[in-house]
Motif scaffolding. Structure first.
Motif, PDB file in Angstrom:
ATOM      1  N   PRO A  19      35.689  29.484  41.144  1.00 57.22           N
ATOM      2  CA  PRO A  19      35.522  29.803  42.576  1.00 57.22           C
ATOM      3  C   PRO A  19      36.815  29.679  43.392  1.00 57.22           C
ATOM      4  CG  PRO A  19      33.745  28.373  41.828  1.00 57.22           C
ATOM      5  CD  PRO A  19      34.745  28.441  40.710  1.00 57.22           C
ATOM      6  N   THR A  20      37.618  28.643  43.092  1.00 56.03           N
ATOM      7  CA  THR A  20      38.846  28.466  43.878  1.00 56.03           C
ATOM      8  C   THR A  20      40.044  29.168  43.248  1.00 56.03           C
ATOM      9  OG1 THR A  20      39.376  26.416  42.699  1.00 56.03           O
ATOM     10  CG2 THR A  20      38.123  26.195  44.751  1.00 56.03           C
ATOM     11  N   GLY A  21      39.873  29.673  42.006  1.00 50.62           N
ATOM     12  CA  GLY A  21      40.963  30.372  41.334  1.00 50.62           C
ATOM     13  C   GLY A  21      42.117  29.462  40.990  1.00 50.62           C
ATOM     14  N   PHE A  22      41.790  28.224  40.651  1.00 51.70           N
ATOM     15  CA  PHE A  22      42.804  27.221  40.314  1.00 51.70           C
ATOM     16  C   PHE A  22      42.897  27.077  38.798  1.00 51.70           C
ATOM     17  CE2 PHE A  22      44.413  22.953  39.551  1.00 51.70           C
ATOM     18  CZ  PHE A  22      45.418  22.825  40.500  1.00 51.70           C
ATOM     19  N   MET A  23      44.067  27.396  38.244  1.00 46.25           N
ATOM     20  CA  MET A  23      44.275  27.320  36.802  1.00 46.25           C
ATOM     21  C   MET A  23      44.674  25.915  36.405  1.00 46.25           C
ATOM     22  SD  MET A  23      44.172  29.030  34.147  1.00 46.25           S
ATOM     23  CE  MET A  23      44.898  30.239  33.118  1.00 46.25           C
ATOM     24  N   LYS A  24      43.909  25.312  35.487  1.00 45.06           N
ATOM     25  CA  LYS A  24      44.255  23.964  35.024  1.00 45.06           C
ATOM     26  C   LYS A  24      45.256  24.041  33.873  1.00 45.06           C
ATOM     27  CE  LYS A  24      39.769  22.398  36.617  1.00 45.06           C
ATOM     28  NZ  LYS A  24      38.342  22.334  36.221  1.00 45.06           N
ATOM     29  N   ASN A  58      47.976  23.674  36.429  1.00 45.19           N
ATOM     30  CA  ASN A  58      47.670  23.257  37.799  1.00 45.19           C
ATOM     31  C   ASN A  58      48.282  24.188  38.847  1.00 45.19           C
ATOM     32  OD1 ASN A  58      46.204  21.037  36.843  1.00 45.19           O
ATOM     33  ND2 ASN A  58      48.073  19.818  36.642  1.00 45.19           N
ATOM     34  N   VAL A  59      47.937  25.463  38.721  1.00 40.82           N
ATOM     35  CA  VAL A  59      48.456  26.468  39.658  1.00 40.82           C
ATOM     36  C   VAL A  59      47.311  27.114  40.431  1.00 40.82           C
ATOM     37  CG1 VAL A  59      50.049  28.413  39.864  1.00 40.82           C
ATOM     38  CG2 VAL A  59      49.909  27.179  37.699  1.00 40.82           C
ATOM     39  N   PRO A  60      47.416  27.146  41.754  1.00 46.20           N
ATOM     40  CA  PRO A  60      46.394  27.853  42.541  1.00 46.20           C
ATOM     41  C   PRO A  60      46.659  29.363  42.519  1.00 46.20           C
ATOM     42  CG  PRO A  60      47.980  26.810  43.997  1.00 46.20           C
ATOM     43  CD  PRO A  60      48.415  26.485  42.598  1.00 46.20           C
ATOM     44  N   ILE A  61      46.325  29.999  41.397  1.00 50.00           N
ATOM     45  CA  ILE A  61      46.669  31.419  41.184  1.00 50.00           C
ATOM     46  C   ILE A  61      46.100  32.320  42.285  1.00 50.00           C
ATOM     47  CG2 ILE A  61      46.298  33.406  39.664  1.00 50.00           C
ATOM     48  CD1 ILE A  61      46.490  31.607  37.297  1.00 50.00           C
ATOM     49  N   LYS A  62      44.818  32.107  42.587  1.00 50.43           N
ATOM     50  CA  LYS A  62      44.169  32.948  43.597  1.00 50.43           C
ATOM     51  C   LYS A  62      44.916  32.858  44.933  1.00 50.43           C
ATOM     52  CE  LYS A  62      39.838  32.827  46.266  1.00 50.43           C
ATOM     53  NZ  LYS A  62      39.388  34.206  46.422  1.00 50.43           N
ATOM     54  N   GLN A  63      45.190  31.632  45.343  1.00 57.03           N
ATOM     55  CA  GLN A  63      45.843  31.422  46.642  1.00 57.03           C
ATOM     56  C   GLN A  63      47.242  32.043  46.679  1.00 57.03           C
ATOM     57  OE1 GLN A  63      46.267  27.215  47.619  1.00 57.03           O
ATOM     58  NE2 GLN A  63      47.805  27.758  49.164  1.00 57.03           N
ATOM     59  N   ILE A  64      48.011  31.837  45.624  1.00 55.83           N
ATOM     60  CA  ILE A  64      49.383  32.359  45.595  1.00 55.83           C
ATOM     61  C   ILE A  64      49.381  33.889  45.615  1.00 55.83           C
ATOM     62  CG2 ILE A  64      51.470  32.575  44.165  1.00 55.83           C
ATOM     63  CD1 ILE A  64      50.950  29.675  43.218  1.00 55.83           C
ATOM     64  N   LEU A  65      48.507  34.488  44.808  1.00 54.29           N
ATOM     65  CA  LEU A  65      48.497  35.962  44.760  1.00 54.29           C
ATOM     66  C   LEU A  65      47.919  36.565  46.040  1.00 54.29           C
ATOM     67  CD1 LEU A  65      47.602  36.630  41.011  1.00 54.29           C
ATOM     68  CD2 LEU A  65      49.787  37.061  42.160  1.00 54.29           C
ATOM     69  N   GLU A  66      46.986  35.875  46.652  1.00 48.79           N
ATOM     70  CA  GLU A  66      46.463  36.388  47.930  1.00 48.79           C
ATOM     71  C   GLU A  66      47.561  36.393  48.986  1.00 48.79           C
ATOM     72  OE1 GLU A  66      42.817  34.191  48.746  1.00 48.79           O
ATOM     73  OE2 GLU A  66      41.625  35.705  47.674  1.00 48.79           O
ATOM     74  N   GLU A  67      48.416  35.361  48.945  1.00 50.37           N
ATOM     75  CA  GLU A  67      49.543  35.317  49.890  1.00 50.37           C
ATOM     76  C   GLU A  67      50.549  36.420  49.593  1.00 50.37           C
ATOM     77  OE1 GLU A  67      50.939  31.305  49.607  1.00 50.37           O
ATOM     78  OE2 GLU A  67      49.163  30.519  50.657  1.00 50.37           O
ATOM     79  N   LYS A  68      50.831  36.627  48.307  1.00 46.66           N
ATOM     80  CA  LYS A  68      51.809  37.657  47.927  1.00 46.66           C
ATOM     81  C   LYS A  68      51.314  39.065  48.247  1.00 46.66           C
ATOM     82  CE  LYS A  68      54.012  35.351  43.920  1.00 46.66           C
ATOM     83  NZ  LYS A  68      55.425  35.244  44.318  1.00 46.66           N
ATOM     84  N   LEU A  69      50.006  39.312  48.042  1.00 38.70           N
ATOM     85  CA  LEU A  69      49.486  40.683  48.122  1.00 38.70           C
ATOM     86  C   LEU A  69      48.728  40.994  49.416  1.00 38.70           C
ATOM     87  CD1 LEU A  69      48.230  40.911  44.419  1.00 38.70           C
ATOM     88  CD2 LEU A  69      50.134  42.214  45.414  1.00 38.70           C
ATOM     89  N   GLY A  70      48.263  39.959  50.081  1.00 32.36           N
ATOM     90  CA  GLY A  70      47.472  40.195  51.293  1.00 32.36           C
ATOM     91  C   GLY A  70      46.126  40.833  50.994  1.00 32.36           C
ATOM     92  N   LYS A  71      45.617  40.603  49.782  1.00 25.71           N
ATOM     93  CA  LYS A  71      44.314  41.151  49.373  1.00 25.71           C
ATOM     94  C   LYS A  71      43.463  40.044  48.773  1.00 25.71           C
ATOM     95  CE  LYS A  71      45.132  45.566  50.133  1.00 25.71           C
ATOM     96  NZ  LYS A  71      44.363  46.367  51.118  1.00 25.71           N
TER      97      LYS A  71
END
Ligand SMILES: [Zn+2]
Length: 316
Positions: free
Chosen positions: A80-85, A94-107
């Motif tokens: 749900p949070t898109g956090f890679m352990k 321990n990377v918040p993949i979803k959050q980082i890519l949403e910031e990079k892409l705006g989608k």
């Protein structure tokens, strides 16, 4: 045709494949570039974003039409949070993949594990198209799985739903330890690794088999020998098929899917394997749980991951 397009990205250890799908799960365009694993975490995430931008720029579609980007990736993650352990084949920890890519892409970005995503791809526009309840197996070095219920991935409480390779199914006396640490998992007998192990054991035991003349036995060697009538090879393949069929009989009375789909390298063995699996399934499944149920090969091949990843946006 709706205005929206759906982007999928299938992240492997060596290559990232991105694709554009329409609302029916048809793959319209795809592009593949290096993952950049050796350059580390930031490079991988930047590559994903760059390939997503590139495929849209090179297509007739506008960036505004992108409804979202789905990511399929091997590893343990909080979906749900898109956090890679951790990931078995990528330096992502321990990377918040979803959050980082949403910031990079705006989608909108959604992530899920590669086996679930491949299952969703097959269910959306592959061998399970139009069927709401489907269970998929991916037979490769391990046994991956995905459960699709009402057209959506069933992940369970903490993402372990659909880990079909770790169904504990081999009886104690014959069970060996699995990579997960437990005994008797399906994966220990019905994966390429399991088949090769059984073949090597047979050769070491001195069983009379054509496999004893092969240096580095592969699963394909075992299938070829079985098809050519080698008894030892046939016994090994029958055993792999037996536990697959039995696991499906168990799933049939829990999930009761209309279709089982089998993909991955071993599925290339074709009807020779499928007929044995179906026979075991018919033998162990109650009549009403097998009526109308089909066991079929996957059809999207290597595109299942990218299609399923795009499907995360519209079907999860
Ligand atoms: Zn296991």
């Amino acid at each position: 045709m709706s205005d929206h397009i759906y982007i999928g990205a299938d992240i492997g250890g060596t290559a990232i494949k991105v694709g554009i799908c329409d609302e029916n799960g048809t793959l319209l365009h795809s592009y593949e570039g290096p993952t950049g694993t050796e350059d580390g975490q930031d490079a991988i995430l930047e590559n994903i974003a760059a390939y997503v931008r590139k495929i849209v720029e090179d297509s007739p579609f506008a960036w505004e039409q992108v409804a979202g980007v789905g990511i399929g990736i091997a590893g343990f993650m909080d979906i749900p949070t898109g956090f890679m352990k951790t990931s078995p084949n990528l330096p992502l920890r321990n990377v918040p993949i979803k959050q980082i890519l949403e910031e990079k892409l705006g989608k909108l970005v959604k992530i899920n594990n590669d086996a679930n995503v491949a299952a969703l791809g097959e269910a959306w526009s592959g061998a399970g198209a139009g069927i709401p309840n489907v269970v998929c197996y991916t037979l490769g070095t391990g046994v991956g799985g995905g459960i699709i219920i009402h057209g959506k991935i069933y992940e369970g409480f903490n993402g372990m739903g659909g880990e079909l390779g770790h169904m504990s199914i081999v009886p104690d006396l014959e069970a060996i330890q699995c990579g997960c640490g437990k005994m008797g998992c399906l994966e220990t007998v019905s994966s390429a690794t399991g088949i090769v192990r059984m073949a090597k054991d047979a050769v070491e035991r001195g069983d009379r088999t054509s496999l004893s003349h092969i240096d580095n036995i592969t699963a394909k060697d075992v299938f070829d020998a079985a098809k050519a009538g080698d008894e030892v090879a046939n016994r090994i393949i029958s055993r792999a098929a037996f536990y697959l069929g039995k696991s499906m009989a168990a799933i049939a009375v829990v999930v009761n899917p209309q279709r089982f789909i089998i993909g991955g390298g071993l599925s290339k063995a074709g009807e020779f394997l499928f007929e044995q699996i179906r026979e075991v399934f018919r033998k162990f499944t109650p009549e009403t749980a097998q009526e109308g149920v089909e066991i079929l090969p996957a059809i999207l091949g290597n595109d299942a991951g990218v299609v399923g990843a795009a499907g995360l946006i519209t079907r999860s």
